[in-house]
Design a protein around this motif. Structure first.
Motif, PDB file in Angstrom:
ATOM      1  N   ARG A 113       0.800  -1.175  -0.241  1.00 54.27           N
ATOM      2  CA  ARG A 113      -0.029   0.026  -0.122  1.00 54.27           C
ATOM      3  C   ARG A 113       1.001   1.424  -0.075  1.00 54.27           C
ATOM      4  N   VAL A 159      -1.610  -2.150   7.788  1.00 50.48           N
ATOM      5  CA  VAL A 159      -3.099  -2.103   7.724  1.00 50.48           C
ATOM      6  C   VAL A 159      -3.619  -3.258   7.537  1.00 50.48           C
ATOM      7  N   GLY A 174      -6.828  -6.035   7.078  1.00 47.69           N
ATOM      8  CA  GLY A 174      -7.988  -6.100   6.019  1.00 47.69           C
ATOM      9  C   GLY A 174      -8.499  -7.558   5.717  1.00 47.69           C
ATOM     10  N   TRP A 175      -9.477  -7.657   5.461  1.00 48.65           N
ATOM     11  CA  TRP A 175     -10.092  -8.976   4.698  1.00 48.65           C
ATOM     12  C   TRP A 175     -10.673  -9.167   3.484  1.00 48.65           C
ATOM     13  N   ARG A 176     -10.224 -10.111   2.826  1.00 53.74           N
ATOM     14  CA  ARG A 176     -10.701  -9.961   1.453  1.00 53.74           C
ATOM     15  C   ARG A 176     -10.731 -11.874   1.301  1.00 53.74           C
ATOM     16  N   LEU A 183      -8.349 -12.817   6.920  1.00 51.72           N
ATOM     17  CA  LEU A 183      -7.811 -11.640   7.559  1.00 51.72           C
ATOM     18  C   LEU A 183      -6.281 -11.624   7.057  1.00 51.72           C
ATOM     19  N   ASP A 190      -1.665  -5.641   5.513  1.00 44.26           N
ATOM     20  CA  ASP A 190      -0.958  -4.934   4.414  1.00 44.26           C
ATOM     21  C   ASP A 190       0.224  -4.215   4.856  1.00 44.26           C
ATOM     22  N   MET A 209     -13.990  -9.787  11.156  1.00 44.29           N
ATOM     23  CA  MET A 209     -12.794  -9.716  10.492  1.00 44.29           C
ATOM     24  C   MET A 209     -11.725 -10.825  10.737  1.00 44.29           C
TER      25      MET A 209
END
Length: 227
Positions: free
Chosen positions: A67, A92, A94-96, A101, A104, A143
């Motif tokens: 990022r 940072v 995140g969840w995708r 979980l 980045d 998350m």
């Protein structure tokens, strides 16, 4: 070298472009690149006046941030490094889909290349890293799961210790790390980490000082971002 990695570790780059990316004068960047060549961390490209990283340097530099950083984040990391003499990193959470979980990597400031990989905290197992433990302690349950929905939880005692102190610790065979939460209200927006060699964590008073400086940096950063 960091600029070369961010511009493309497998590509060759002109000195002027490297200087611009690193915020240096071209002459200064050229001298640093020649030193990197002497140390085996960079090599001349096929085009005149270009350089690229060697495999050795790519390994030492570790993962490239995924990022984009900001001047505020970079200054937070540099100031914390000046205060602690430790490598510093910003992540940072995140969840995708397909990953669940994850953390980045946004920016790393490392006094030594050998510390960068551990400072980056980019291991698949979040339980192994200080930054990962902060994420697991402070993020909401929706998350903290794997891609297939399996929950990721710290044991109750560890979760209680991390949330009450706002500090998580981890270690490898050659380094030790402390991480804290950057909060906006009660929400975790980032993690801030310091990493050093074991001899930098042997004195309990020094470790406590690292933890205090780490928490203060996170609070200042949160306040400045809110403003």
């Amino acid at each position: 070298m960091r600029a070369l990695a961010q511009m493309g570790a497998d590509l060759e780059h002109q000195v002027a472009d490297v200087a611009h990316s690193a915020g240096l004068r071209p002459g200064h960047a050229s001298r640093l690149l020649l030193t990197a060549v002497e140390e085996g961390f960079a090599e001349p490209g096929e085009r005149y006046g270009t350089y690229r990283l060697t495999c050795d340097a790519a390994v030492l530099l570790g993962p490239v941030p995924v990022r984009t950083s900001t001047p505020e984040i970079t200054e937070t990391l540099r100031a914390l490094h000046r205060d602690t003499n430790l490598a510093t990193a910003w992540h940072v959470p995140g969840w995708r889909p397909g990953a669940g979980l994850h953390l980045d990597l946004v920016d790393v400031v490392s006094p030594r290349l050998a510390l960068r990989l551990d400072a980056a905290q980019q291991y698949g197992d979040l339980f192994r890293t200080a930054a990962g433990r902060i994420a697991l302690a402070f993020l909401p349950p929706q998350m903290t799961s794997t891609a297939d929905g399996r929950p990721l939880r710290l044991c109750e005692d560890l979760a209680r210790t991390v949330t009450s102190s706002r500090i998580a610790a981890s270690r490898t065979s050659s380094t030790q790390s402390l991480a804290t939460a950057v909060l906006r209200g009660d929400a975790l927006v980032a993690t801030l980490t310091v990493t050093g060699t074991p001899d930098q964590f042997t004195d309990d008073l020094i470790v406590q000082e690292h933890a205090v400086l780490l928490r203060r940096a996170a609070v200042r950063s949160s306040q400045s971002r809110a403003a």
